[in-house]
Enzyme design. Structure first.
Site, PDB file in Angstrom:
ATOM      1  N   ASN A 271       0.870  -1.175   0.000  1.00  0.00           N
ATOM      2  CA  ASN A 271       0.000   0.000   0.000  1.00  0.00           C
ATOM      3  C   ASN A 271       0.911   1.232   0.000  1.00  0.00           C
ATOM      4  O   ASN A 271       1.768   1.376   0.876  1.00  0.00           O
ATOM      5  CB  ASN A 271      -0.866  -0.041   1.272  1.00  0.00           C
ATOM      6  CG  ASN A 271      -1.832   1.122   1.331  1.00  0.00           C
ATOM      7  OD1 ASN A 271      -1.521   2.248   0.933  1.00  0.00           O
ATOM      8  ND2 ASN A 271      -3.009   0.837   1.834  1.00  0.00           N
ATOM      9  N   ASP A 292       0.755   8.462  -8.944  1.00  0.00           N
ATOM     10  CA  ASP A 292      -0.370   8.354  -9.891  1.00  0.00           C
ATOM     11  C   ASP A 292      -1.491   7.512  -9.274  1.00  0.00           C
ATOM     12  O   ASP A 292      -1.795   6.416  -9.744  1.00  0.00           O
ATOM     13  CB  ASP A 292       0.126   7.726 -11.208  1.00  0.00           C
ATOM     14  CG  ASP A 292      -0.968   7.709 -12.268  1.00  0.00           C
ATOM     15  OD1 ASP A 292      -1.972   8.429 -12.109  1.00  0.00           O
ATOM     16  OD2 ASP A 292      -0.809   6.968 -13.253  1.00  0.00           O
ATOM     17  N   CYS A 332      -6.661  12.053 -10.868  1.00  0.00           N
ATOM     18  CA  CYS A 332      -7.666  11.833 -11.917  1.00  0.00           C
ATOM     19  C   CYS A 332      -9.075  12.008 -11.359  1.00  0.00           C
ATOM     20  O   CYS A 332     -10.045  11.549 -11.945  1.00  0.00           O
ATOM     21  CB  CYS A 332      -7.480  10.458 -12.560  1.00  0.00           C
ATOM     22  SG  CYS A 332      -7.517   9.106 -11.404  1.00  0.00           S
TER      23      CYS A 332
HETATM   24  N1  SAH Z   1       0.779   4.840 -13.393  1.00  0.00           N
HETATM   25  C1  SAH Z   1       0.047   3.770 -14.043  1.00  0.00           C
HETATM   26  C2  SAH Z   1      -1.430   3.798 -13.728  1.00  0.00           C
HETATM   27  C3  SAH Z   1      -1.757   3.792 -12.254  1.00  0.00           C
HETATM   28  S1  SAH Z   1      -3.438   3.484 -11.910  1.00  0.00           S
HETATM   29  C4  SAH Z   1       0.298   3.843 -15.531  1.00  0.00           C
HETATM   30  O1  SAH Z   1       0.832   4.841 -16.034  1.00  0.00           O
HETATM   31  O2  SAH Z   1      -0.024   2.879 -16.227  1.00  0.00           O
HETATM   32  C5  SAH Z   1      -3.469   3.367 -10.173  1.00  0.00           C
HETATM   33  C6  SAH Z   1      -2.917   2.071  -9.602  1.00  0.00           C
HETATM   34  O3  SAH Z   1      -2.872   2.191  -8.198  1.00  0.00           O
HETATM   35  C7  SAH Z   1      -3.721   0.822  -9.883  1.00  0.00           C
HETATM   36  O4  SAH Z   1      -2.895  -0.128 -10.496  1.00  0.00           O
HETATM   37  C8  SAH Z   1      -4.176   0.314  -8.498  1.00  0.00           C
HETATM   38  O5  SAH Z   1      -4.132  -1.099  -8.399  1.00  0.00           O
HETATM   39  C9  SAH Z   1      -3.130   0.921  -7.608  1.00  0.00           C
HETATM   40  N2  SAH Z   1      -3.519   1.190  -6.227  1.00  0.00           N
HETATM   41  C10 SAH Z   1      -4.720   1.604  -5.740  1.00  0.00           C
HETATM   42  N3  SAH Z   1      -4.639   1.875  -4.415  1.00  0.00           N
HETATM   43  C11 SAH Z   1      -3.359   1.623  -4.049  1.00  0.00           C
HETATM   44  C12 SAH Z   1      -2.649   1.743  -2.809  1.00  0.00           C
HETATM   45  N4  SAH Z   1      -3.238   2.191  -1.701  1.00  0.00           N
HETATM   46  N5  SAH Z   1      -1.340   1.431  -2.809  1.00  0.00           N
HETATM   47  C13 SAH Z   1      -0.716   0.997  -3.931  1.00  0.00           C
HETATM   48  N6  SAH Z   1      -1.329   0.887  -5.129  1.00  0.00           N
HETATM   49  C14 SAH Z   1      -2.641   1.189  -5.192  1.00  0.00           C
END
Ligand code: SAH
Length: 388
Positions: A271, A292, A332
């Site tokens: 996380n 992101d 986003c």
């Molecule tokens: N940067 C990526 C897209 C990221 S989308 C690209 O350019 O392709 C956001 C991502 O965050 C997703 O894969 C989701 O699984 C992850 N995610 C969501 N909550 C999270 C958390 N608390 N810790 C780590 N990852 C997380």
């Protein structure tokens, strides 16, 4: 013209006059006998014509405007819109082979998303009206592009608001589930059937490209998904640590790393909130950090808690950056504006005792057009910041 008619109240007319495409259910005066998903004529109480729209019998968004013209919205009209969207992409995608061909409202085709991954097309029809037009859209794509395959990824939760089932599957052509596409000299494998969204985050394509100019030294990619930023930037950095919560995504990320023969990336299943807190407490340092995260504010009501989330992430990121380091930070969430994000990061910078320069203010890639009079179409913010 024999399309059924829906009568709307003055507030609905004001919305149309202001250039918006959505009319809410509360602003509909009469839709008696109109079938769910029908293309309808939009009238005011004096029976004046305002345009044609897709009608939804369930969503709070009762009408989605297709056109202000009275010419019937038929197959030829739909084909023209798709053709126009494709012609615009030819001007702006600069050789990319994975991009959003049709971006719903941004292409005046509300609730229709078509993502192109080389010769495979992935569709989302997110309203009753577009669902009814799905077969026609498939035929038009076959005529215009002769694709290898057309899939639907209608497993998006918003379909529930329309009373539509969540479903995925092959609509035409060969059953191809994975496509390898080269972007910026980097190969990416997109899992069109099981990947997030329609397989990838195409909206970040130009931001990944822009980030190459600044990424350096030790990079931390938070919310890495399948390695979009990590793999694009690995060649520009000494080492990369990529953090992501989904094991499934990391499997794809490792596969992408192998495809590119890159060896300086370490993947961490964690996380990001916990990871950043620990990294800060341990005194770890990085030269570039990418944030992101997924949308924290999907509804207006969650805006405040979203702002707290962005503050926490950006505060930690700024604290672990070396002087001269870069933060590439995204949101986003439509309900968090660029101004909100800048304000939150300014507060975070003060708390972190860091002086920050705004190097670039960016949005989603241009194949996700922002319609000037529909603010909801501008959802992605990407700031490139430098710690001085
Ligand atoms: N940067 C990526 C897209 C990221 S989308 C690209 O350019 O392709 C956001 C991502 O965050 C997703 O894969 C989701 O699984 C992850 N995610 C969501 N909550 C999270 C958390 N608390 N810790 C780590 N990852 C997380």
């Amino acid at each position: 013209m024999n399309a059924p008619a829906v009568t709307i109240r003055p507030r609905g007319i004001e919305r149309i006059a202001s250039g918006h495409l959505w009319i809410y259910r509360a602003d509909v005066a009469d839709a008696t006998g109109v079938e769910p998903g029908a293309v309808v004529r939009v009238l005011d109480r004096k029976k004046r014509f305002w345009g044609q729209a897709l009608y939804s019998s369930q969503s709070q968004i009762a009408l989605r405007l297709l056109t202000r013209e009275s010419r019937p919205f038929d197959r030829a009209f739909l084909a023209e819109r798709i053709h126009a969207a494709a012609a615009f992409r030819e001007q702006i995608v600069e050789g990319a082979r994975a991009y959003r061909l049709v971006a719903a409202e941004g292409d005046l085709l509300p609730s229709l998303i078509i993502d192109r991954y080389a010769e495979c097309f992935v569709l989302q029809t997110l309203s009753q009206g577009m669902e009814r037009l799905k077969g026609t859209v498939v035929e038009i794509l076959q005529e215009q592009f002769a694709p290898l395959c057309i899939l639907e990824r209608n497993d998006a939760a918003v379909r529930r608001l329309e009373g539509l089932p969540e479903q995925t599957g092959l609509l035409a052509g060969e059953d191809i589930g994975e496509v390898v596409v080269e972007e910026d000299g980097v190969k990416f494998c997109y899992d069109l059937k099981r990947g997030q969204k329609t397989g990838g985050y195409l909206d970040q394509r130009e931001n990944r490209h822009a980030a190459r100019q600044h990424a350096r030294g030790r990079l931390l990619d938070c919310f890495a998904y399948a390695g979009g930023f990590a793999i694009t930037l690995a060649r520009h950095c000494a080492s990369v640590l990529a953090v992501e919560i989904s094991a499934e995504a990391l499997k794809l990320a490792r596969h992408n790393q192998e495809l590119n023969g890159i060896s300086n990336i370490e993947w961490r299943e964690a996380n990001c909130f916990d990871f950043l807190k620990a990294a800060d407490q341990e005194g770890q340092r990085f030269d570039t950090v990418v944030l992101d995260p997924p949308a924290f504010a999907r509804q207006k009501s969650s805006r405040e808690s979203a702002l707290r989330g962005y503050k926490e992430l950006n505060l930690r990121a700024l604290k672990i950056l070396n002087p001269g380091g870069y933060l590439i930070t995204c949101s986003c969430s439509f309900h968090v504006s660029e101004a909100d994000l800048l304000e939150v990061i300014a507060a975070a910078a003060l708390d972190a005792h860091r002086t920050v320069v705004v190097v670039e203010r960016r949005a989603q890639a241009r194949d996700h057009p922002i319609l000037l009079t529909v603010p909801e179409t501008h959802y992605l913010k990407c700031l490139i910041l430098r710690v001085v």
